[in-house]
Design an enzyme around this catalytic site. Structure first.
Site, PDB file in Angstrom:
ATOM      1  N   ASN A 212     -10.655 -26.280   5.540  1.00  0.00           N
ATOM      2  CA  ASN A 212     -11.429 -26.068   6.762  1.00  0.00           C
ATOM      3  C   ASN A 212     -11.225 -24.633   7.246  1.00  0.00           C
ATOM      4  O   ASN A 212     -10.495 -23.878   6.628  1.00  0.00           O
ATOM      5  CB  ASN A 212     -11.036 -27.095   7.827  1.00  0.00           C
ATOM      6  CG  ASN A 212      -9.563 -27.024   8.128  1.00  0.00           C
ATOM      7  OD1 ASN A 212      -9.078 -26.019   8.628  1.00  0.00           O
ATOM      8  ND2 ASN A 212      -8.823 -28.087   7.776  1.00  0.00           N
ATOM      9  N   ASP A 280      -8.521 -34.516   6.776  1.00  0.00           N
ATOM     10  CA  ASP A 280      -8.391 -35.965   6.961  1.00  0.00           C
ATOM     11  C   ASP A 280      -8.446 -36.714   5.635  1.00  0.00           C
ATOM     12  O   ASP A 280      -7.915 -37.801   5.506  1.00  0.00           O
ATOM     13  CB  ASP A 280      -9.516 -36.473   7.874  1.00  0.00           C
ATOM     14  CG  ASP A 280      -9.295 -36.011   9.308  1.00  0.00           C
ATOM     15  OD1 ASP A 280      -8.120 -35.933   9.720  1.00  0.00           O
ATOM     16  OD2 ASP A 280     -10.285 -35.710  10.003  1.00  0.00           O
ATOM     17  N   LYS A 290     -10.868 -27.872 -15.031  1.00  0.00           N
ATOM     18  CA  LYS A 290     -11.992 -27.479 -14.187  1.00  0.00           C
ATOM     19  C   LYS A 290     -13.188 -28.398 -14.425  1.00  0.00           C
ATOM     20  O   LYS A 290     -13.553 -28.653 -15.581  1.00  0.00           O
ATOM     21  CB  LYS A 290     -12.359 -26.031 -14.510  1.00  0.00           C
ATOM     22  CG  LYS A 290     -13.351 -25.453 -13.550  1.00  0.00           C
ATOM     23  CD  LYS A 290     -13.724 -24.042 -13.940  1.00  0.00           C
ATOM     24  CE  LYS A 290     -14.952 -23.636 -13.151  1.00  0.00           C
ATOM     25  NZ  LYS A 290     -15.650 -22.519 -13.751  1.00  0.00           N
ATOM     26  N   PRO A 306      -2.315 -38.892   4.870  1.00  0.00           N
ATOM     27  CA  PRO A 306      -1.420 -39.412   5.904  1.00  0.00           C
ATOM     28  C   PRO A 306      -1.649 -38.669   7.208  1.00  0.00           C
ATOM     29  O   PRO A 306      -1.967 -37.475   7.198  1.00  0.00           O
ATOM     30  CB  PRO A 306      -0.021 -39.092   5.354  1.00  0.00           C
ATOM     31  CG  PRO A 306      -0.208 -38.054   4.323  1.00  0.00           C
ATOM     32  CD  PRO A 306      -1.597 -38.220   3.779  1.00  0.00           C
ATOM     33  N   ASP A 307      -1.506 -39.353   8.328  1.00  0.00           N
ATOM     34  CA  ASP A 307      -1.620 -38.704   9.636  1.00  0.00           C
ATOM     35  C   ASP A 307      -0.222 -38.247  10.054  1.00  0.00           C
ATOM     36  O   ASP A 307       0.613 -39.058  10.460  1.00  0.00           O
ATOM     37  CB  ASP A 307      -2.223 -39.665  10.661  1.00  0.00           C
ATOM     38  CG  ASP A 307      -2.629 -38.927  11.926  1.00  0.00           C
ATOM     39  OD1 ASP A 307      -1.815 -38.112  12.422  1.00  0.00           O
ATOM     40  OD2 ASP A 307      -3.755 -39.141  12.397  1.00  0.00           O
ATOM     41  N   ILE A 308       0.019 -36.961   9.930  1.00  0.00           N
ATOM     42  CA  ILE A 308       1.371 -36.418  10.147  1.00  0.00           C
ATOM     43  C   ILE A 308       1.796 -36.624  11.598  1.00  0.00           C
ATOM     44  O   ILE A 308       2.920 -37.055  11.879  1.00  0.00           O
ATOM     45  CB  ILE A 308       1.403 -34.915   9.776  1.00  0.00           C
ATOM     46  CG1 ILE A 308       0.937 -34.734   8.332  1.00  0.00           C
ATOM     47  CG2 ILE A 308       2.789 -34.320   9.971  1.00  0.00           C
ATOM     48  CD1 ILE A 308       0.553 -33.318   7.958  1.00  0.00           C
ATOM     49  N   PHE A 326      -2.725 -31.745  18.835  1.00  0.00           N
ATOM     50  CA  PHE A 326      -3.906 -30.986  19.214  1.00  0.00           C
ATOM     51  C   PHE A 326      -5.135 -31.852  18.973  1.00  0.00           C
ATOM     52  O   PHE A 326      -5.086 -32.805  18.189  1.00  0.00           O
ATOM     53  CB  PHE A 326      -4.009 -29.694  18.382  1.00  0.00           C
ATOM     54  CG  PHE A 326      -3.321 -28.528  19.030  1.00  0.00           C
ATOM     55  CD1 PHE A 326      -1.942 -28.513  19.148  1.00  0.00           C
ATOM     56  CD2 PHE A 326      -4.050 -27.463  19.545  1.00  0.00           C
ATOM     57  CE1 PHE A 326      -1.297 -27.457  19.766  1.00  0.00           C
ATOM     58  CE2 PHE A 326      -3.413 -26.399  20.157  1.00  0.00           C
ATOM     59  CZ  PHE A 326      -2.038 -26.398  20.266  1.00  0.00           C
ATOM     60  N   LYS A 340      -7.247 -39.861  21.656  1.00  0.00           N
ATOM     61  CA  LYS A 340      -6.276 -39.421  20.636  1.00  0.00           C
ATOM     62  C   LYS A 340      -4.846 -39.583  21.128  1.00  0.00           C
ATOM     63  O   LYS A 340      -3.954 -39.933  20.349  1.00  0.00           O
ATOM     64  CB  LYS A 340      -6.523 -37.967  20.253  1.00  0.00           C
ATOM     65  CG  LYS A 340      -7.294 -37.856  18.951  1.00  0.00           C
ATOM     66  CD  LYS A 340      -7.671 -36.469  18.562  1.00  0.00           C
ATOM     67  CE  LYS A 340      -8.915 -36.566  17.679  1.00  0.00           C
ATOM     68  NZ  LYS A 340      -9.545 -35.307  17.426  1.00  0.00           N
ATOM     69  N   LYS A 344      -2.669 -41.784  18.612  1.00  0.00           N
ATOM     70  CA  LYS A 344      -1.638 -41.091  17.823  1.00  0.00           C
ATOM     71  C   LYS A 344      -0.232 -41.414  18.325  1.00  0.00           C
ATOM     72  O   LYS A 344       0.748 -41.132  17.631  1.00  0.00           O
ATOM     73  CB  LYS A 344      -1.845 -39.574  17.884  1.00  0.00           C
ATOM     74  CG  LYS A 344      -3.232 -39.128  17.458  1.00  0.00           C
ATOM     75  CD  LYS A 344      -3.258 -38.669  16.029  1.00  0.00           C
ATOM     76  CE  LYS A 344      -4.607 -38.085  15.672  1.00  0.00           C
ATOM     77  NZ  LYS A 344      -4.669 -37.620  14.305  1.00  0.00           N
TER      78      LYS A 344
HETATM   79  N1  CTP Z   1      -3.297 -34.488  12.400  1.00  0.00           N
HETATM   80  C1  CTP Z   1      -2.261 -34.744  11.542  1.00  0.00           C
HETATM   81  N2  CTP Z   1      -2.503 -35.302  10.326  1.00  0.00           N
HETATM   82  C2  CTP Z   1      -3.770 -35.611   9.965  1.00  0.00           C
HETATM   83  C3  CTP Z   1      -4.824 -35.351  10.835  1.00  0.00           C
HETATM   84  C4  CTP Z   1      -4.566 -34.794  12.052  1.00  0.00           C
HETATM   85  O1  CTP Z   1      -1.109 -34.436  11.883  1.00  0.00           O
HETATM   86  N3  CTP Z   1      -3.971 -36.152   8.786  1.00  0.00           N
HETATM   87  C5  CTP Z   1      -2.981 -33.938  13.715  1.00  0.00           C
HETATM   88  C6  CTP Z   1      -3.469 -32.534  13.971  1.00  0.00           C
HETATM   89  O2  CTP Z   1      -2.502 -31.570  13.613  1.00  0.00           O
HETATM   90  C7  CTP Z   1      -3.701 -32.552  15.472  1.00  0.00           C
HETATM   91  C8  CTP Z   1      -4.125 -33.988  15.757  1.00  0.00           C
HETATM   92  O3  CTP Z   1      -3.640 -34.748  14.649  1.00  0.00           O
HETATM   93  O4  CTP Z   1      -2.512 -32.330  16.186  1.00  0.00           O
HETATM   94  C9  CTP Z   1      -5.589 -34.231  15.891  1.00  0.00           C
HETATM   95  O5  CTP Z   1      -6.298 -33.645  14.827  1.00  0.00           O
HETATM   96  P1  CTP Z   1      -7.881 -33.713  14.798  1.00  0.00           P
HETATM   97  O6  CTP Z   1      -8.353 -33.084  13.521  1.00  0.00           O
HETATM   98  O7  CTP Z   1      -8.457 -33.198  16.095  1.00  0.00           O
HETATM   99  O8  CTP Z   1      -8.131 -35.254  14.835  1.00  0.00           O
HETATM  100  P2  CTP Z   1      -8.249 -36.311  13.722  1.00  0.00           P
HETATM  101  O9  CTP Z   1      -7.095 -37.226  13.808  1.00  0.00           O
HETATM  102  O10 CTP Z   1      -8.474 -35.662  12.402  1.00  0.00           O
HETATM  103  O11 CTP Z   1      -9.538 -37.092  14.205  1.00  0.00           O
HETATM  104  P3  CTP Z   1     -11.108 -36.632  14.167  1.00  0.00           P
HETATM  105  O12 CTP Z   1     -11.227 -35.680  13.017  1.00  0.00           O
HETATM  106  O13 CTP Z   1     -11.817 -37.896  13.996  1.00  0.00           O
HETATM  107  O14 CTP Z   1     -11.354 -35.979  15.506  1.00  0.00           O
END
Ligand code: CTP
Length: 400
Positions: A212, A280, A290, A306-308, A326, A340, A344
């Protein structure tokens, strides 16, 4: 930010042309009230005289390991004991190699081997020497030993070539020294904070990835602001092109999984600030070779990363006391951020409107901060100001 006046730096001056800049560093340090004790290597003495260093430092410059007179005054072990920080400027390829491999064949290398004090090195050498595999291997060894590097900078060199290898400017080294010394004081002294920053890159094949547009600027500014308040900061960073802030330990990663592992490895922490733009999803099965353009279209199969943030916020007894997430949003900022905060399980959400021009990749941010007590709307500020405000709020919360 200023370091307390009683602090003292042991300054090792190596044998490179950049040594001509070191007297200016001594002057800056003395002006800030810091004690400076210079050590000049044999090579260093070819470029700068012991007398000029001694006059500026206000104390004798040490050169020889086996000097009866000097050892009677203060021996080489006591030299390192008396200092709060050891600085090597310029750090030549030779000094770096010797330090990385534990040599002790002169006063400078013996002190480096005998010390348990933090060490900061400002490398300076020809661009080809700096990029040589042997030097890079030695620098990696020293970094792994906890030695902090400042620079080298890119630019024109005394040898007429151009590229990385110039010693960092005296002012930049001075600021790095102050930041490093401030770690021992400041209202966040003794606190450890993990900060994530930048994007993640999720490989699709050996040459392509999903990512991104995150620049990492906000996360790096937060890490710097926390370090300025005296915190020990571990910055877990995705691929960005920003210099690490002074006094911050940077752990570079590529993927979300690596970022999660690095955060776990950095625990325990008093606080965690998750400013990274984590992908995500990642390709389900990245190709080993390749991908070839066999068809006109390609369907990618993605799986969730994984959602850290959520994992750290639910970490049981090792959960950091304060977990800050964030929320990058393009619409309904407050509502999405509130959702969120709940989903979270973190303590605060710093929501930013990334649809505003100049935010994504730019130098400013529009923030609203949400916690259990409600919403704070901040005016549009520079990312550095946002970072300072957030760091102060974190400090008040941890020290409440
Ligand atoms: N985050 C994380 N791990 C992920 C996705 C997000 O730690 N796999 C954390 C980001 O660092 C940030 C927060 O979650 O602190 C929110 O990230 P954001 O991209 O705004 O939200 P998402 O959880 O990805 O949800 P969406 O994209 O649907 O808004």
């Amino acid at each position: 930010m200023s370091a307390p006046k009683s602090r003292s730096v042991l300054l090792i001056v190596g044998g490179g042309i950049a040594a001509y800049k070191t007297p200016e560093l001594v002057r800056l340090l003395r002006k800030a009230g810091l004690g400076v004790r210079p050590i000049l290597t044999e090579g260093g003495a070819q470029f700068v005289t012991p007398l000029s260093l001694s006059v500026l430092a206000g104390t004798k410059t040490r050169q020889a390991l086996f000097s009866q007179e000097d050892e009677a005054e203060i021996d080489h072990i006591a030299l390192s004991r008396a200092a709060d920080l050891i600085v090597v400027a310029p750090a030549t390829a030779n000094l770096i190699a010797k330090a990385a491999n534990g040599h002790a064949d002169d006063l400078a290398t013996t002190v480096l081997l005998a010390t348990d004090k933090p060490v900061l090195m400002a490398p300076a050498m020809n661009v080809r020497m700096w990029s040589h595999a042997a030097v890079q291997r030695n620098v990696a060894l020293l970094r792994a030993d906890g030695i902090q590097m400042i620079g080298p900078d890119d630019g024109e060199m005394a040898c007429g070539e151009y590229g990385p290898g110039r010693m960092a400017e005296p002012l930049a080294i001075f600021e790095a020294i102050q930041a490093r010394l401030a770690q021992g004081d400041g209202p966040l002294a003794g606190r450890h904070v993990i900060v994530t920053a930048g994007p993640t890159q999720e490989p699709l094949d050996p040459v392509r990835y999903l990512a991104n547009r995150s620049s990492g600027k906000q996360g790096y500014a937060i890490a710097a602001a926390l370090a300025e308040l005296g915190a020990k900061v571990t910055l877990v960073s995705g691929p960005v092109s920003i210099e690490p802030p002074p006094g911050v330990t940077v752990n570079r990663v590529m993927t979300a999984q690596q970022m999660l592992d690095a955060c776990h490895a950095a625990l325990p922490a008093d606080a965690a600030v998750m400013a990274a733009a984590v992908c995500d999803w990642r390709p389900h099965a990245p190709a080993n070779q390749k991908l070839k353009k066999a068809n006109a279209s390609l369907t990618l199969s993605l799986i969730e990363n994984p959602d850290i943030l959520a994992q750290l916020a639910a970490y049981g007894p090792e959960r950091p006391g304060l977990v800050v997430g964030f929320a990058a949003e393009t619409n309904d900022l407050a509502a999405h951020a509130a959702a969120k905060l709940a989903s979270k399980g973190c303590d605060w959400i710093v929501a930013n409107d990334v649809s505003e021009p100049g935010v994504m990749g730019g130098d400013e941010n529009s923030i609203c901060l949400i916690d259990a007590n409600g919403i704070e709307n901040w005016p549009r500020l520079s990312k550095i100001e946002v970072a300072r405000r957030l760091a102060q709020k974190i400090e008040r919360s941890l020290n409440a």
